[in-house]
Design an enzyme around this catalytic site. Structure first.
Site, mmCIF file in Angstrom:
data_model
loop_
_atom_site.group_PDB
_atom_site.id
_atom_site.type_symbol
_atom_site.label_atom_id
_atom_site.label_comp_id
_atom_site.label_asym_id
_atom_site.label_seq_id
_atom_site.Cartn_x
_atom_site.Cartn_y
_atom_site.Cartn_z
ATOM 1 N N GLU A 298 0.825 -1.220 0.000
ATOM 2 C CA GLU A 298 0.000 0.000 0.000
ATOM 3 C C GLU A 298 0.858 1.269 0.000
ATOM 4 O O GLU A 298 0.643 2.185 0.785
ATOM 5 C CB GLU A 298 -0.966 -0.017 1.191
ATOM 6 C CG GLU A 298 -1.919 -1.193 1.133
ATOM 7 C CD GLU A 298 -3.008 -1.181 2.206
ATOM 8 O OE1 GLU A 298 -2.769 -0.625 3.292
ATOM 9 O OE2 GLU A 298 -4.099 -1.718 1.932
ATOM 10 N N ASP A 371 -8.542 -8.879 4.714
ATOM 11 C CA ASP A 371 -8.274 -7.723 5.574
ATOM 12 C C ASP A 371 -9.300 -7.574 6.701
ATOM 13 O O ASP A 371 -10.190 -6.725 6.601
ATOM 14 C CB ASP A 371 -8.246 -6.447 4.712
ATOM 15 C CG ASP A 371 -7.661 -5.269 5.459
ATOM 16 O OD1 ASP A 371 -7.065 -5.476 6.513
ATOM 17 O OD2 ASP A 371 -7.797 -4.133 4.973
ATOM 18 N N GLU A 399 -12.354 -2.041 12.285
ATOM 19 C CA GLU A 399 -12.420 -1.211 11.081
ATOM 20 C C GLU A 399 -13.598 -1.588 10.182
ATOM 21 O O GLU A 399 -14.269 -0.717 9.631
ATOM 22 C CB GLU A 399 -11.088 -1.381 10.316
ATOM 23 C CG GLU A 399 -11.050 -0.741 8.960
ATOM 24 C CD GLU A 399 -9.707 -1.013 8.247
ATOM 25 O OE1 GLU A 399 -8.785 -1.558 8.881
ATOM 26 O OE2 GLU A 399 -9.612 -0.669 7.062
HETATM 27 C C1 GCV Z 1 -2.360 0.632 8.321
HETATM 28 C C2 GCV Z 1 -5.982 -2.022 5.623
HETATM 29 C C3 GCV Z 1 -6.394 -0.743 6.285
HETATM 30 C C4 GCV Z 1 -5.250 0.256 6.307
HETATM 31 C C5 GCV Z 1 -4.059 -0.404 6.996
HETATM 32 C C6 GCV Z 1 -3.704 -1.687 6.243
HETATM 33 C C7 GCV Z 1 -2.588 -2.452 6.919
HETATM 34 O O1 GCV Z 1 -5.790 -1.824 4.256
HETATM 35 O O2 GCV Z 1 -7.523 -0.220 5.655
HETATM 36 O O3 GCV Z 1 -5.665 1.394 6.991
HETATM 37 O O4 GCV Z 1 -2.959 0.449 7.058
HETATM 38 O O5 GCV Z 1 -4.824 -2.521 6.206
HETATM 39 O O6 GCV Z 1 -2.898 -3.359 7.652
HETATM 40 O O7 GCV Z 1 -1.448 -2.134 6.688
#
Ligand code: GCV
Length: 669
Positions: A298, A371, A399
């Site tokens: 990411e 996720d 989340e």
């Molecule tokens: C910290 C998901 C979340 C992101 C997070 C990522 C991760 O994509 O939406 O906010 O980033 O996981 O675990 O690195």
């Protein structure tokens, strides 16, 4: 019985005052004086916790004495004796030496269990073991149990029990729903907030022993000397409660803050930069735990830019940490390239490197392959990476599960994962047997109630208890938390227990029944948007995951689809691959199922889906109604605060139903 002193939830499960029970009347007969043998910062914490707790649970005038190991022999034996196992065994020959507890473990004995008369002994294998033993004993008092014949030997199942904070240096928290960060970077290191002690105490009380202070999407500045001094001030507080401090680090740091032109892990200047920086960290924090790294994921920098592998990157950091006993925790949350299915990518990226990582590297794997969804089958890397330490990563922050608003008790989810039989070494190869550490993304923030609602601390609590012992039942843990938080009125306890135990399946039903996944709104991930089809990447679109069409619903990960099933060991792979044997709870994760397929309930997929969404809404409504029955039993402030959240949860459950049912049904015509 209701509490009056925990109105805002600040005291968490440590509101001892509220736990006086019928039994506690007689605790004073057993505990007349306390002696703590030995001297250390950890034992100072033991002493302060005892004074605080016993004043509420036993009585105001229990004298507490500190004894040095040598002076202890000449002292008359108190009714509650606390210290390291060796010190106590030397002092009391009657104390059984046979069952020395494992590292960080403890023994608690009283009455007939040992030959020391009416002395209650709490003996830890280490000072932190003693601290955990004291908290365990206090839980027994909180539960109001008989303490006349105790015989407990206990130790943590997992050596690293960690909370990961996704806290940014500007005070915000990624996926945080309880305010700003607890760490006051602006005023550190000169001012050290007393809340750091309260945090560390809460962590120790549930056996957690490690904290990563900052977000895995990392600002490189955390490794500047200015910030390291601030980190040291926090670590100095944590140490007295057995809590080891870790940091997330940015793999690009040599370039960003080190004035180098590269962060290539094979470049000698980069290697030297990390060695020097690590030495600086340890000069400030001698017991520093190590670095957590999100690399090539990411948008975070990593070794790929230099044509290097995950192992090259992790090993370079590990080499810098090794002389100090530190470790690298390298996250497996990658889904950048290769493979036709996001769920397959972490396994495909990491398995080829098993055996290449240095001994002080652990690979941290999310519980499922996408996720932190309401339900995911276990990640195929568990039990598979055999030559590398593997840590579990859960998410407490919810989340994708209603965030700070929905009451969802997560212990049953985590147990489903930890107890899953991977068949890696034949039957009985449950995930928990393959873990060198367990971490979870925290749900804390600076709200008075810590976690966003009066109920959300239940998941922080449950996480700690399961890291310590994953064979505890969800119900057992829930009861402990309820008693310590809401008091011991039987109607209150049973009602809350019922609400908690139904809450996870309710959430799955109203959000993602039958293992639908990632159909939340883009970006913030709150609320439904199954029609979302416009994400920057294909695998950021909801339609990528549910694949609804006029034939059916679900992601075909069988051998005729993406073949993700074959990342599991054969009996599990075969089970998931076959529509007839795939557990229905994982159905739409592994199969594209025809709308008219008949499920175990006798209903078609189409009807079952509708029924499950409706059931989820009904369950949310029933949780609200049950809570309402407690109005006269719970103080008004806390009753209202929970009620308001439950109204939101019910409204959200309706929204999920009203968006998802017509959307999916539109394909069936
Ligand atoms: C910290 C998901 C979340 C992101 C997070 C990522 C991760 O994509 O939406 O906010 O980033 O996981 O675990 O690195």
């Amino acid at each position: 019985m209701t509490f009056t002193k925990n109105d805002d939830g600040y005291l968490l499960w440590l509101a001892y005052e509220g736990c006086k029970t019928a039994f506690s009347q007689s605790y004073g007969d057993y505990i007349k004086e306390v002696a703590i043998v030995g001297e250390s910062a950890l034992l100072d914490s033991v002493a302060s916790e005892c004074s605080r707790a016993l004043a509420s649970l036993v009585g105001p005038d229990v004298p507490l004495q500190r004894l040095s190991s040598s002076s202890a022999y000449n002292t008359s034996v108190p009714s509650l004796l606390i210290g390291r196992f060796d010190d106590i065994a030397a002092m009391l020959p009657c104390f059984t030496r046979t069952a020395l507890p494992a590292k960080d473990g403890f023994r608690i004995v009283s009455g007939k269990a040992d030959a020391c008369g009416r002395t209650i002994i709490i003996a830890g294998s280490t000072d932190s073991g003693t601290l955990y033993g004291v908290f365990s004993f206090l839980r027994i008092l909180q539960r109001g149990e008989d303490i006349s014949t105790l015989d407990v030997t206990d130790s943590p199942a997992c050596p690293v029990r960690m909370l990961d904070h996704w806290d940014n240096l500007d005070g915000s928290i990624e996926r945080g729903y309880a305010g700003k960060t607890l760490w006051k970077w602006g005023e550190l290191p000169d001012r050290v907030d007393s809340r750091y002690t309260d945090y560390a105490r809460a962590m120790a009380s549930i056996g957690l022993n490690a904290t990563v202070l900052n977000n895995v999407n990392t600002q490189p500045q955390i490794l500047t000397t200015e910030y390291l001094r601030k980190v040291r001030a926090i670590a100095d507080v944590f140490r007295s409660w057995g809590l080891v401090t870790y940091l997330s680090v940015n793999f690009g740091s040599p370039r960003f803050i080190g004035d180098l032109t590269t962060s290539d892990p094979c470049d000698p200047a980069v290697i030297k930069w990390w060695k020097d920086k690590t030495a600086e960290v340890y000069s400030l924090i001698p017991d520093f735990g190590g670095f957590l790294v999100k690399a090539d994921s990411e948008g975070q920098p990593g070794p790929f830019a230099y044509g290097r592998s995950h192992a090259d990157g992790a090993n370079m950091l590990a080499e810098a940490l090794a002389p100090f006993g530190g470790r690298v925790i390298w996250r497996a949350f990658v889904y950048g390239h290769g493979e036709n299915d996001r769920a397959k990518k972490a396994y495909a990226n990491f398995m080829p490197h098993d055996g290449e990582f240095r001994a002080n590297v652990a690979v941290q794997v999310k519980n499922g392959a996408i996720d932190f969804q309401p339900r995911e089958p276990v990640h195929p890397l568990f039990g598979a990476m055999r030559k590398t330490d593997v840590y579990m990563e859960f998410q407490i922050a919810q989340e994708y599960l209603g965030q700070g608003n929905h009451l969802v008790y997560l212990a049953p989810m985590w147990k489903e994962i930890l107890d899953f039989d991977t068949h890696a070494d034949g039957p009985g190869s449950t995930v928990n047997k393959y873990l060198a550490g367990i971490a979870a993304v925290s749900n804390t923030g600076n709200y008075a109630n810590w976690c966003g609602s009066l109920f959300h601390p239940m998941n922080w609590y449950a996480f700690g208890r399961l890291c310590w012992n994953s064979s505890l039942s969800s119900e057992e843990i829930a009861r402990e938390w309820i008693l310590a938080t809401w008091g011991n009125d039987p109607v209150t306890v049973e009602t809350i227990l019922d609400i908690m135990m139904r809450s996870w399946e309710a959430c799955i039903d109203y959000m993602t029944p039958l293992c639908l996944h990632h159909i939340m709104k883009e970006g913030h991930h709150y609320g439904p948007d199954p029609a979302f089809d416009a994400g920057e990447r294909e695998d950021w679109r909801c339609t990528y995951y549910h694949r609804a069409d006029k034939k059916g619903l679900g992601f075909d990960r069988t051998r005729t689809g993406s073949a993700a099933v074959d990342q599991y060991y054969p009996p599990v792979a075969d089970m998931f691959n076959d529509l007839k044997t795939c557990p229905e709870k994982y159905l739409l994760w592994f199969h594209h199922v025809p709308w008219n397929h008949i499920l175990s309930t006798g209903k078609t997929l189409q009807d079952e889906l509708v029924a499950r969404y409706a059931r989820g809404v009904a369950e949310a409504e029933s949780m609200l109604q049950k809570w309402k029955t407690l109005e006269s039993r719970i103080d008004h402030l806390r009753f209202r605060a929970v009620l308001d959240k439950l109204y939101i949860q019910v409204a959200d459950a309706h929204e999920w139903h009203d968006v998802c049912v017509p959307y999916f049904m539109s394909f069936t015509r």
